[in-house]
Design an enzyme around this catalytic site. Structure first.
Site, PDB file in Angstrom:
ATOM      1  N   HIS A 168      82.740   1.802 -19.382  1.00 17.35           N
ATOM      2  CA  HIS A 168      81.499   0.558 -19.073  1.00 17.35           C
ATOM      3  C   HIS A 168      80.440   0.646 -18.765  1.00 17.35           C
ATOM      4  CE1 HIS A 168      85.335  -1.995 -19.168  1.00 17.35           C
ATOM      5  NE2 HIS A 168      85.152  -2.529 -20.279  1.00 17.35           N
ATOM      6  N   CYS A 266      82.943  -3.643 -10.343  1.00 21.06           N
ATOM      7  CA  CYS A 266      84.337  -4.330 -11.392  1.00 21.06           C
ATOM      8  C   CYS A 266      85.155  -5.493 -11.150  1.00 21.06           C
ATOM      9  CB  CYS A 266      85.988  -3.119 -11.422  1.00 21.06           C
ATOM     10  SG  CYS A 266      84.991  -1.827 -12.615  1.00 21.06           S
TER      11      CYS A 266
END
Ligand code: ARG
Length: 274
Positions: A168, A266
């Site tokens: 990511h 996150c």
């Protein structure tokens, strides 16, 4: 040295009540390694409390059983200029999280847009000043970058990720200052294709270049309020670089959540109401 200014933030978090590693969709996840949910909860509470101590607003979305990755709230949506762009996950294991987060936003009165293209929210879409940096290569499709540009009217800069450990964008690049007047980032060049490295170097010549040590601790999964920055304790080079530039790094240990492949960022979705 420049005086760094923190600005009040509104975050959305999700307690790791059902956290576990029951499948493997990134190289950090290993179903044979046991997880300690109580420790995950304690670490998550420390992160939550840190934001509250700093005066930020934190909304909480109720965790759902059967969605062990729902703690990674950053993936739940992208909220820019008060618009909510829903997440549409790459892997079916996380599929139900997109609608769950979208419903939460709709229930709060936000205008939400259902994504037609695969994207994993702020995991791959980061707001830096006036532009959006968007990752692709592992999770988010490039077609989502175009969809996002249409929706927001903002310039979306596509960046290609090439190392599966940094799957990511928010594992390879941190937004240190999102103010349009003084945009600043930190990143780990080897996580990007040569073309994306060149683009970042040109656009952000003053960026902090993270080391392999920082990256391996998921140090780039950091959350900044413009002055104070939550960083993984192992990201020692990044912390020193931040301090040298007048920011205040605050180590918060999220080691248990690292087993799922995530860190502080996150677990933190920023709600940008304007
Ligand atoms: N286990 C999750 C996944 O692989 C971790 C997500 C981490 N989130 C993030 N914003 N990088 O999808």
């Amino acid at each position: 040295m420049t005086d760094r200014v923190s600005t009040p933030r509104r975050f959305l978090m999700c307690a790791p009540e059902f956290y576990d590693v029951t499948y493997e969709i990134n190289p950090w996840m290993d179903v044979t390694v046991e997880t300690d949910r109580d420790l995950a909860l304690r670490q998550w509470h420390t992160l939550h409390q840190t934001y509250l101590d700093w005066g930020h607003t934190v909304d909480l979305i109720p965790p759902l059983p059967g969605l062990p990755d729902m703690v990674y709230a950053a993936n739940g949506a992208t909220v820019v200029d008060g618009l909510v762009y829903s997440a549409r996950f790459r892997y079916p294991e996380r599929g139900a999280e997109g609608p769950a987060y979208q419903k939460w936003f709709a229930d709060q009165g936000f205008v939400t847009h259902t994504a037609s293209e695969i994207n994993e929210g702020e995991g791959d879409i980061l707001t830096v000043g006036d532009v959006l940096l968007a990752g692709t290569g592992f999770r988010t499709d490039r077609s989502a970058h175009a969809e996002l540009a249409d929706l927001t009217g903002r310039q979306v800069i596509s960046l290609e990720l090439v190392d599966p450990s940094y799957y990511h964008l928010d594992t390879a690049l941190a937004v240190i200052d999102s103010d349009p007047a003084s945009p600043a980032i930190a990143y780990y060049p080897p996580a990007f294709s040569a073309a994306s490295q060149a683009l970042l170097a040109e656009r952000y010549p003053d960026a902090i270049i993270a080391t392999a040590t920082d990256a391996a601790a998921l140090g780039l999964n950091a959350v900044s309020d413009g002055r104070r920055v939550v960083v993984a304790p192992g990201a020692v080079d990044l912390a020193a670089a931040l301090r040298a530039r007048g920011y205040e790094p605050h180590p918060v240990d999220t080691s248990e959540l690292l087993k799922g492949g995530g860190g502080a960022k996150c677990c933190t979705l920023e709600i940008r109401e304007r």
